[in-house]
Scaffold this motif. Structure first.
Motif, PDB file in Angstrom:
ATOM      1  N   GLY A 198     -20.248  -6.624 -13.891  1.00 42.90           N
ATOM      2  CA  GLY A 198     -19.512  -5.685 -14.725  1.00 42.90           C
ATOM      3  C   GLY A 198     -18.961  -4.483 -13.994  1.00 42.90           C
ATOM      4  O   GLY A 198     -18.274  -3.658 -14.600  1.00 42.90           O
ATOM      5  N   ALA A 199     -19.235  -4.357 -12.694  1.00 42.53           N
ATOM      6  CA  ALA A 199     -18.684  -3.243 -11.925  1.00 42.53           C
ATOM      7  C   ALA A 199     -17.230  -3.528 -11.565  1.00 42.53           C
ATOM      8  O   ALA A 199     -16.753  -4.669 -11.652  1.00 42.53           O
ATOM      9  N   LEU A 200     -16.515  -2.490 -11.154  1.00 44.78           N
ATOM     10  CA  LEU A 200     -15.127  -2.619 -10.741  1.00 44.78           C
ATOM     11  C   LEU A 200     -15.019  -3.559  -9.542  1.00 44.78           C
ATOM     12  O   LEU A 200     -15.738  -3.412  -8.554  1.00 44.78           O
ATOM     13  N   ASP A 201     -14.121  -4.523  -9.621  1.00 47.65           N
ATOM     14  CA  ASP A 201     -13.798  -5.367  -8.466  1.00 47.65           C
ATOM     15  C   ASP A 201     -12.763  -4.593  -7.646  1.00 47.65           C
ATOM     16  O   ASP A 201     -11.563  -4.675  -7.900  1.00 47.65           O
ATOM     17  N   VAL A 202     -13.262  -3.843  -6.697  1.00 44.50           N
ATOM     18  CA  VAL A 202     -12.407  -2.946  -5.923  1.00 44.50           C
ATOM     19  C   VAL A 202     -11.394  -3.737  -5.105  1.00 44.50           C
ATOM     20  O   VAL A 202     -10.214  -3.362  -5.024  1.00 44.50           O
ATOM     21  N   ALA A 203     -11.825  -4.842  -4.509  1.00 46.87           N
ATOM     22  CA  ALA A 203     -10.923  -5.610  -3.656  1.00 46.87           C
ATOM     23  C   ALA A 203      -9.764  -6.192  -4.457  1.00 46.87           C
ATOM     24  O   ALA A 203      -8.594  -6.055  -4.081  1.00 46.87           O
TER      25      ALA A 203
ATOM     26  N   ALA B 175      -1.856  -2.171  -4.586  1.00 48.69           N
ATOM     27  CA  ALA B 175      -0.976  -2.221  -3.417  1.00 48.69           C
ATOM     28  C   ALA B 175       0.305  -2.975  -3.735  1.00 48.69           C
ATOM     29  O   ALA B 175       1.402  -2.577  -3.320  1.00 48.69           O
ATOM     30  N   ALA B 176       0.185  -4.072  -4.490  1.00 43.13           N
ATOM     31  CA  ALA B 176       1.356  -4.879  -4.842  1.00 43.13           C
ATOM     32  C   ALA B 176       2.299  -4.123  -5.765  1.00 43.13           C
ATOM     33  O   ALA B 176       3.500  -4.403  -5.798  1.00 43.13           O
ATOM     34  N   ALA B 177       1.771  -3.163  -6.533  1.00 46.24           N
ATOM     35  CA  ALA B 177       2.580  -2.440  -7.516  1.00 46.24           C
ATOM     36  C   ALA B 177       3.604  -1.518  -6.869  1.00 46.24           C
ATOM     37  O   ALA B 177       4.591  -1.138  -7.514  1.00 46.24           O
ATOM     38  N   GLY B 178       3.408  -1.140  -5.622  1.00 43.39           N
ATOM     39  CA  GLY B 178       4.372  -0.275  -4.958  1.00 43.39           C
ATOM     40  C   GLY B 178       4.549   1.031  -5.711  1.00 43.39           C
ATOM     41  O   GLY B 178       3.599   1.766  -5.955  1.00 43.39           O
TER      42      GLY B 178
ATOM     43  N   LEU C 111      -8.712   4.500  -5.870  1.00 45.32           N
ATOM     44  CA  LEU C 111      -7.605   3.554  -5.719  1.00 45.32           C
ATOM     45  C   LEU C 111      -6.250   4.170  -6.059  1.00 45.32           C
ATOM     46  O   LEU C 111      -5.214   3.538  -5.844  1.00 45.32           O
ATOM     47  N   GLY C 112      -6.245   5.375  -6.593  1.00 52.06           N
ATOM     48  CA  GLY C 112      -4.989   6.040  -6.927  1.00 52.06           C
ATOM     49  C   GLY C 112      -4.350   5.556  -8.209  1.00 52.06           C
ATOM     50  O   GLY C 112      -3.129   5.667  -8.396  1.00 52.06           O
ATOM     51  N   ILE C 113      -5.165   5.038  -9.125  1.00 53.65           N
ATOM     52  CA  ILE C 113      -4.664   4.556 -10.413  1.00 53.65           C
ATOM     53  C   ILE C 113      -4.346   5.750 -11.308  1.00 53.65           C
ATOM     54  O   ILE C 113      -5.045   6.760 -11.296  1.00 53.65           O
TER      55      ILE C 113
END
Length: 246
Positions: free
Chosen positions: A103-108, A115-118, A144-146
């Motif tokens: 249930g933790a964040l899948d950081v990878a 990264a793909a979102a540009g 992650l800069g979200i």
């Protein structure tokens, strides 16, 4: 801000005309939302206007723990949306998320999608609401800069999770937008904003009977449509709150 979840161009058009600030586009709202087709994305951007559409990227229902192949599909979907936005498609952002089995964040996985979102704005969806430690998850989102997280405060309805929403808002301050969503009623909006949410999200939908026959292979005989009256009332509640804070 007021965000409305929509599934089609008519819904997007109705939401914007009724006062929404932006829309989240998906298909299969009744299953929690799935990735829309490229044709649907283009049609909804035309209906809502550029800079107003955020696209959910989720390959299937059934939780938020994904195989490497499923993560690869999501990354490709995000890349295509980002490429289209760079070429003037009008898409403003993507809505993504992935968890580890505990249930933790899948950081990878989530990091690959970011990264793909540009240059697209990234929202982390309600996967947070099944996370046992939402505070730790938002810390990961900040790293992650979200830009935003959509949450019901880990409850079925956001008004019932308002204490968690308040705690998350206090934790992140203005570094991450907390968007309250999940069973939001118009009368809940002032309390959710008072708790620290800076945006609210609702589907404002009702069921409508299909015009023709349905049955095996065609699904149920009803489908969801956006209800402008609900959007209008929600927009009025947000506007009243803004004026009160001015």
């Amino acid at each position: 801000m007021l965000e409305i979840a929509v599934q089609d161009p008519d819904g997007a058009r109705a939401a914007m005309a009724a006062g929404a600030d932006r829309v989240e586009l998906c298909t299969g709202l009744s299953t929690g939302g799935l990735t829309p087709s490229s044709g649907l994305v283009a049609a909804v951007v035309e209906a809502a206007g550029p800079g107003r559409v955020h696209v959910l990227v989720r390959p299937r229902e059934g939780g938020f723990v994904y195989s490497s192949a499923e993560v690869g599909v999501m990354v490709r979907d995000v890349e295509l949306l980002a490429r289209g936005a760079a070429n003037g498609s009008g898409v403003a952002g993507v809505v993504v998320g992935a968890l580890l089995p505990g249930g933790a964040l899948d950081v990878a996985a989530t990091g690959r999608m970011v990264a793909a979102a540009g240059g697209l704005e990234v929202t982390f969806h309600r996967a947070i609401d099944v996370c046992p430690e939402p505070e730790a998850l938002v810390d990961g989102l900040l790293e992650l800069g979200i830009a935003r997280v959509l949450t019901s405060g880990c409850a079925s309805r956001s008004i019932d999770g308002i204490s968690v929403i308040a705690a998350l808002a206090a934790r992140v301050g203005d570094r991450l937008e907390i968007q309250a969503g999940g069973g939001v009623r118009v009368e809940d909006i002032p309390a959710l904003l008072d708790a620290g949410a800076s945006a609210v999200h609702l589907s404002a939908r009702r069921q409508e009977d299909a015009a023709g026959p349905s049955g095996p292979g065609g699904g149920t005989a009803a489908y969801d449509v956006t209800t402008p009256d609900i959007v209008t009332k929600a927009a009025a509640a947000v506007a009243t709150y803004r004026n009160r804070q001015a």
